[in-house]
Each structure stands twice: as C-alpha cells, then as structure tokens.
Write an enzyme that holds these catalytic residues in place. Sequence first.
Site, PDB file in Angstrom:
ATOM      1  N   LYS A 131      -9.835  -1.969  12.905  1.00 12.68           N
ATOM      2  CA  LYS A 131      -8.613  -1.473  13.564  1.00 12.68           C
ATOM      3  C   LYS A 131      -8.414  -2.143  14.934  1.00 12.68           C
ATOM      4  O   LYS A 131      -7.314  -2.521  15.292  1.00 12.68           O
ATOM      5  CB  LYS A 131      -8.644   0.053  13.681  1.00 12.68           C
ATOM      6  CG  LYS A 131      -8.406   0.772  12.358  1.00 12.68           C
ATOM      7  CD  LYS A 131      -7.035   0.421  11.765  1.00 12.68           C
ATOM      8  CE  LYS A 131      -6.772   1.035  10.421  1.00 12.68           C
ATOM      9  NZ  LYS A 131      -5.567   0.519   9.758  1.00 12.68           N
ATOM     10  N   GLY A 133      -0.233   5.439  -1.249  1.00 17.69           N
ATOM     11  CA  GLY A 133      -1.257   6.248  -0.596  1.00 17.69           C
ATOM     12  C   GLY A 133      -0.650   7.443   0.122  1.00 17.69           C
ATOM     13  O   GLY A 133       0.533   7.758  -0.036  1.00 17.69           O
ATOM     14  N   GLN A 134      -1.491   8.103   0.936  1.00 20.00           N
ATOM     15  CA  GLN A 134      -1.056   9.328   1.610  1.00 20.00           C
ATOM     16  C   GLN A 134       0.163   9.048   2.495  1.00 20.00           C
ATOM     17  O   GLN A 134       1.178   9.744   2.410  1.00 20.00           O
ATOM     18  CB  GLN A 134      -2.215   9.892   2.451  1.00 20.00           C
ATOM     19  CG  GLN A 134      -1.934  11.292   2.978  1.00 20.00           C
ATOM     20  CD  GLN A 134      -2.903  11.738   4.060  1.00 20.00           C
ATOM     21  OE1 GLN A 134      -3.688  10.950   4.583  1.00 20.00           O
ATOM     22  NE2 GLN A 134      -2.840  13.006   4.412  1.00 20.00           N
ATOM     23  N   LEU A 135       0.078   8.041   3.350  1.00 21.30           N
ATOM     24  CA  LEU A 135       1.207   7.741   4.232  1.00 21.30           C
ATOM     25  C   LEU A 135       2.314   6.984   3.503  1.00 21.30           C
ATOM     26  O   LEU A 135       3.500   7.273   3.661  1.00 21.30           O
ATOM     27  CB  LEU A 135       0.735   6.910   5.428  1.00 21.30           C
ATOM     28  CG  LEU A 135       0.232   7.724   6.612  1.00 21.30           C
ATOM     29  CD1 LEU A 135      -0.726   6.921   7.466  1.00 21.30           C
ATOM     30  CD2 LEU A 135       1.399   8.205   7.460  1.00 21.30           C
ATOM     31  N   ASP A 173       1.590  -1.938  -4.483  1.00 17.81           N
ATOM     32  CA  ASP A 173       0.261  -1.329  -4.329  1.00 17.81           C
ATOM     33  C   ASP A 173      -0.657  -2.024  -5.334  1.00 17.81           C
ATOM     34  O   ASP A 173      -0.187  -2.680  -6.270  1.00 17.81           O
ATOM     35  CB  ASP A 173       0.307   0.178  -4.604  1.00 17.81           C
ATOM     36  CG  ASP A 173      -0.836   0.929  -3.906  1.00 17.81           C
ATOM     37  OD1 ASP A 173      -0.580   1.658  -2.931  1.00 17.81           O
ATOM     38  OD2 ASP A 173      -2.004   0.773  -4.345  1.00 17.81           O
ATOM     39  N   ILE A 174      -1.960  -1.833  -5.151  1.00 16.93           N
ATOM     40  CA  ILE A 174      -2.903  -2.434  -6.101  1.00 16.93           C
ATOM     41  C   ILE A 174      -3.024  -1.576  -7.355  1.00 16.93           C
ATOM     42  O   ILE A 174      -3.550  -2.012  -8.370  1.00 16.93           O
ATOM     43  CB  ILE A 174      -4.281  -2.636  -5.425  1.00 16.93           C
ATOM     44  CG1 ILE A 174      -5.097  -3.687  -6.177  1.00 16.93           C
ATOM     45  CG2 ILE A 174      -5.041  -1.321  -5.296  1.00 16.93           C
ATOM     46  CD1 ILE A 174      -6.305  -4.174  -5.422  1.00 16.93           C
ATOM     47  N   GLY A 208       0.839  -1.204   0.000  1.00 16.03           N
ATOM     48  CA  GLY A 208       0.000   0.000   0.000  1.00 16.03           C
ATOM     49  C   GLY A 208       0.872   1.250   0.000  1.00 16.03           C
ATOM     50  O   GLY A 208       0.625   2.210   0.738  1.00 16.03           O
ATOM     51  N   TYR A 248     -14.619   0.586   9.981  1.00 11.34           N
ATOM     52  CA  TYR A 248     -13.175   0.873   9.975  1.00 11.34           C
ATOM     53  C   TYR A 248     -12.596   0.637  11.379  1.00 11.34           C
ATOM     54  O   TYR A 248     -11.577  -0.031  11.541  1.00 11.34           O
ATOM     55  CB  TYR A 248     -12.979   2.323   9.539  1.00 11.34           C
ATOM     56  CG  TYR A 248     -11.560   2.828   9.556  1.00 11.34           C
ATOM     57  CD1 TYR A 248     -10.614   2.395   8.632  1.00 11.34           C
ATOM     58  CD2 TYR A 248     -11.160   3.792  10.486  1.00 11.34           C
ATOM     59  CE1 TYR A 248      -9.322   2.897   8.631  1.00 11.34           C
ATOM     60  CE2 TYR A 248      -9.874   4.299  10.483  1.00 11.34           C
ATOM     61  CZ  TYR A 248      -8.949   3.852   9.560  1.00 11.34           C
ATOM     62  OH  TYR A 248      -7.672   4.355   9.561  1.00 11.34           O
TER      63      TYR A 248
END
Length: 323
Positions: free
Chosen positions: A146, A11-13, A34-35, A8, A142
């Site tokens: 988590k 993404g943002q992070l 990543d996808i 991943g 979500y």
Amino acid sequence: MKNILIIGSLGQLGSEIATRLRQLYGDSHVVLTDIRNDVNTDLIQGGPFHVVDCRDGERLSELVSRYKIDTIYHLAAILSATAEKNPLKAWDVNMNGLMTALEIAREHHCALFTPSSIGAFGPTTPKKFTPQDTVQRPTSIYGVTKVAGELLCDYYHHKYDVDTRGVRYPGIISNMTPPGGGTTDYAVEIYYAALESHHYECFLQGDTYLDMMYMPDAVNAAIQIMEADPRMLRHRNAFNVAAMSFSPEEQAAYIRTHIPDFTISYRIDPVKQAIADSWPDSLEDYAARVEWGWKPSYDLASMTADMLKTIGQRMQKQGGTTR
Ligand code: NAD
Ligand code: SER
C-alpha cells in the site's frame, strides 16, 4: 467521468462502487472486470463484464480502447490477512496489478482511482488522530504494497501527469458482498452472527480500536474524490478518510441496544491481532475535508441500526438465514 473501467469489480467495494456508478452514468458506460465470474450475477448481467487478470495489460488495454474508457477504478488486491499467508502472491497481484493499471492510464490518458488503507501505517506511526502526512513503516506485506502503491501513484502523477487519486480506507462494513480476507472482517461478521445466533466469537481482542466506515460513505468517497476539482488537490495518494473508531467491545454494546441478549467471546488470531496492533486507532482526515469536501454520514449507532435492519429483513425473506 464518461466511460469507466472497474478492475476487481466483484469484491466488497467493487460490487457497490459498480452499482452506484452504473446508476449515475448508465449500465453501458461502466465496464466491469474481475478474475472471477461466480458471484454477483446481477452485476455481471447488468452491463459489460469481462473476466481479466489485473496483471494482463494487453487485455485491459484492448478494453480501454474498445469502450473509450477515460476513468479507471483499480480495486483488485489481496487484503491484509490473506496477504500474510502468501506474501509473494500479494506482492505480485498488488504491485504488478497496480503498475499495469498505471501504465494503461498513462498510455490512454485515463484518470485512475486506487484505494490505499489504514494498513499503510505501522507501529511507529502516531496511533491516535494519525495525521495525513506522517511516518509510514508498515510491518505487514499488505501495508508494504500500500505504501509502495501510494508512492507509485504520486510518481506517475508528477512524472507523466497521470490524474491519479486515492483514499486510505479504514475497515469497510457492508451487507451486500462479504469482505475479502482482511483484518477488519470481524466488524462485518459480528452483525450476521448477532442475528443468527445472538453470539459472536471475535478473532481480535475486545479493546482493539480501529477506524471503520460504512459502505455508503466509502462509495461516496471514491466517487467524490474522482469528481473533485484538481486545482483543489494538494495531496493525491492517498487521503486519510475517517468516519468512526471503535473496539469489538463497543460494537457489541451497540448491538445489545437492539439484541439485548447478544454476547461476545474471544479466540484471538495472533497474526490478525499483530496486524491490528500495528495500525492506528483513529485517523485525522482534515486534508480530505478541506481539499474535496469529505464528510461521512454514518456513525457506529446509525450504521449498527442499518446493518441489523437490512440483514434482518433479508433473513426474514430467506426463511431464517442471513446469507
Ligand atoms: P475484495 O477482496 O473484496 O475484492 C477484490 C476483488 O479483486 C475480488 O473480486 C477479486 O476476485 C479481485 N481480484 C483478486 N485478484 C485479482 C486479479 N489477479 N485480477 C483481477 N481481479 C482480481 O477487496 P475489497 O475490500 O473490495 O478491496 C478493494 C480495494 O480497497 C483493495 O485495494 C483494498 O486493499 C482496498 N481497501 C479495502 C478495505 C476494506 O475494508 N474492504 C479497506 C482498505 C482498503
Ligand atoms: N480492511 C482491510 C484489511 O483488513 C484494510 O485495508 O485488510
């Protein structure tokens, strides 16, 4: 950490953790997956990159063997607002993706970083200075993934001695890659809108307090916890980390110190508002400070100045657009 796999990574992070890890350990030692492959061309071309679904254990295991990976950053997930639109998909990606990463870490003896979130808390959690160890009964899908993820990571540590570590990130604010569908995305959008049109229509109420963190501190947290002496870690999954807590009204007031005619109005998104209302106002992060030396550098004033300066400079170069 010698050879690192990021799942991943676009993404943002992921895009900013990948950039920093490649600076620290060398491009060829940080393998990105990543996808998707339609964003962040510099990262994709700057070192090893593979398109892989985070639930594809066979492919990921093959990459771990091929590149002699010893540390995995698992960042693939569906964020809170998007997850609420498709809970089954969120459960599938967030839980089966994590389980895949845990199994690979167990089989190949890798250390594993997985972020949790302020979303792991719920309406019955103490709202102010939320303690490290407290009630966790989230009401979003979500948040459910988590909390389950935190427990799974601790289970793999206790049962199989996998070196799992994680932090509970607040809303992350950054200017490189746009946020990926979270409840805290407004706190990034507001800076772009302030520069583009001097006005922002916010989807949360003006008095909604949430914890936030500027990206340089978020990247530091991820790398610092993975480099921490394991003998110092009493907790593992996951540490509260805090930097600042503010409401949209307060953020707008700080933006006005740079752009005096900036205005904010409100069109409330009831789903996002309900999620935000169920999360803490501010976290207490004593365990992270004591066990691995966590200390943020940015507050709302310094982050606002840096966001407006960086986006503004990009806007000038691009002839008036910010993105
Ligand atoms: P993001 O949505 O920006 O990035 C997630 C990345 O995962 C994307 O590049 C996406 O293409 C990829 N991805 C999605 N499904 C995938 C799949 N099936 N296989 C492989 N890759 C897939 O999210 P982010 O903000 O970078 O978040 C990273 C992690 O940090 C997540 O676990 C998130 O819950 C956590 N976190 C983020 C924040 C925040 O404010 N950004 C706050 C708390 C926790
Ligand atoms: N920023 C994230 C979200 O809103 C928090 O985990 O989903």
